[in-house]
Motif scaffolding. Sequence first.
Motif, short mmCIF file in Angstrom:
data_model
loop_
_atom_site.label_atom_id
_atom_site.label_comp_id
_atom_site.label_asym_id
_atom_site.label_seq_id
_atom_site.Cartn_x
_atom_site.Cartn_y
_atom_site.Cartn_z
N LEU A 103 0.88 5.29 -6.13
CA LEU A 103 1.70 6.44 -5.75
C LEU A 103 1.12 7.12 -4.51
N ASN A 109 9.10 2.77 0.24
CA ASN A 109 8.04 3.51 -0.44
C ASN A 109 8.58 4.50 -1.47
N GLY A 110 9.76 5.04 -1.20
CA GLY A 110 10.32 6.00 -2.14
C GLY A 110 10.69 5.40 -3.47
N ALA A 136 5.24 2.03 -12.26
CA ALA A 136 5.18 2.08 -10.80
C ALA A 136 4.14 1.10 -10.27
N SER A 164 9.00 3.27 -5.26
CA SER A 164 7.84 3.32 -6.17
C SER A 164 7.65 4.72 -6.74
N LEU A 165 7.86 5.73 -5.92
CA LEU A 165 7.76 7.11 -6.40
C LEU A 165 8.84 7.39 -7.44
N SER A 170 1.97 4.87 -1.56
CA SER A 170 3.40 4.92 -1.24
C SER A 170 3.76 6.22 -0.54
N ALA A 171 3.20 7.33 -1.05
CA ALA A 171 3.50 8.62 -0.44
C ALA A 171 2.95 8.69 0.99
#
Length: 439
Positions: A59, A258-259, A273, A261-262, A62-63
Amino acid sequence: MPGEVRSPSNLDDGSIYRRLVRNFAYLGTGTIASAMFMMLALVLSARALSPAAFGVLILFQSATLMVAAFMSFATQQPILKLGATALADGDKARLGRIIGLGLLLDALAALAAAIGSFAFLALAGPWLAIELEQWQNAAPFAASLLFSGYLTANGIFRLLDRFGLLSLIQAGCAAALLGAMACLTATRAPFGAYCWTWAIFYVLNSQLPLIAALHLARRARIPVALHLGRMKPGEVRTFLAYCWTTWGMASIEAIRINGDSLLVGAAVSIEAAGAYNVAKQLAGVLRKFNAVYASAAFPEISAMSAHGEEDGARRIRRRILRLSAALGTIAVVAALLLGRPALRLLFGVHFESAWMPLVILTGAAAAQLVSHTLSMYVQVAIGPKHLFHLYVLALLPFLIAVVPLTWALTTTGTALAQLLFALLLIFHCQRALGARDAQ
């Protein structure tokens, strides 16, 4: 030769294919090595950390990548577009001013990304379902944004035809990451050490290419400087048009790549995730080929457009599309047959649940390989604004579908939404190019 001017005599199909094969070989070798090193680093992280801690690390990554993409103006694209013309005119001073403008925008974007990330940590941290001790380890990722995303360097490498050096640097950074992960695993390092290591990797992976690119520009006697008033009329406007449209497309890609995975972390679980991101990483090997292909092909497409070689561009487009479809089909079949044992062997039994998302995400990457060709032709032949509009048209159904699909089918539904976006983008780009060819 680095920085050679591509005249009509070296824009025939044969010479273009030779350069594409050579540059693809350079970048492909480095990309394969880099992807393997990063995959093994991820394997070590997954096996050394608990599923929950690994999910938190994913996370954070990804962020970080999403924020970096939101604050990136993809300056390599206008540098390639305008820089190819400046090189063809033999005007290195103008090229230096174009590069200087790209560096300025890169620095401003990096500063905004770092400030925004630290502000988010301060304001939103207490409200998120992550332990305080782990949440504090997000700070290295936020700090890394100040030194990440300098895409002007990629434009310089491509413009001066130094693909081999760029590949060597990227592979070297990934090898160093793998070595560091091996040391952390052997010493049973705490969770924070993994966070710092990945953050440092992001910094080096951006700053080392930047230093090398500026050195190449100096050796080529390109006087990098920022003098907006001395740029050719319309160049700043064209540069900014490329930047804001590519920023929009990069933001869309950030939301997707990437969003998701969030979203899985919020809607399913942090452990899910982590498993979903493993599937993304394996499918990402094909996505890296997409980036390699785009890096090798975009300068050639830009050069052909600058010299009015429309018929040759269409012939090459048709051939590359057939090759892309064949490569994508092979990748999907491989994921279908070998995906489950690969997940079990590399990451462990806990990650076998990511097999079906892996197959679907590989299909999405295969479709993206086709859409990359069409997107580049739309951007060069019709314009970056039009391509941005097509991305928006593909994004809206994705945003509408991804949440209900994730709730209904968990990670498989998220992967299906990714495939939907890629197919819609192919449809819109093909229709736009077909309408232009018919004129």
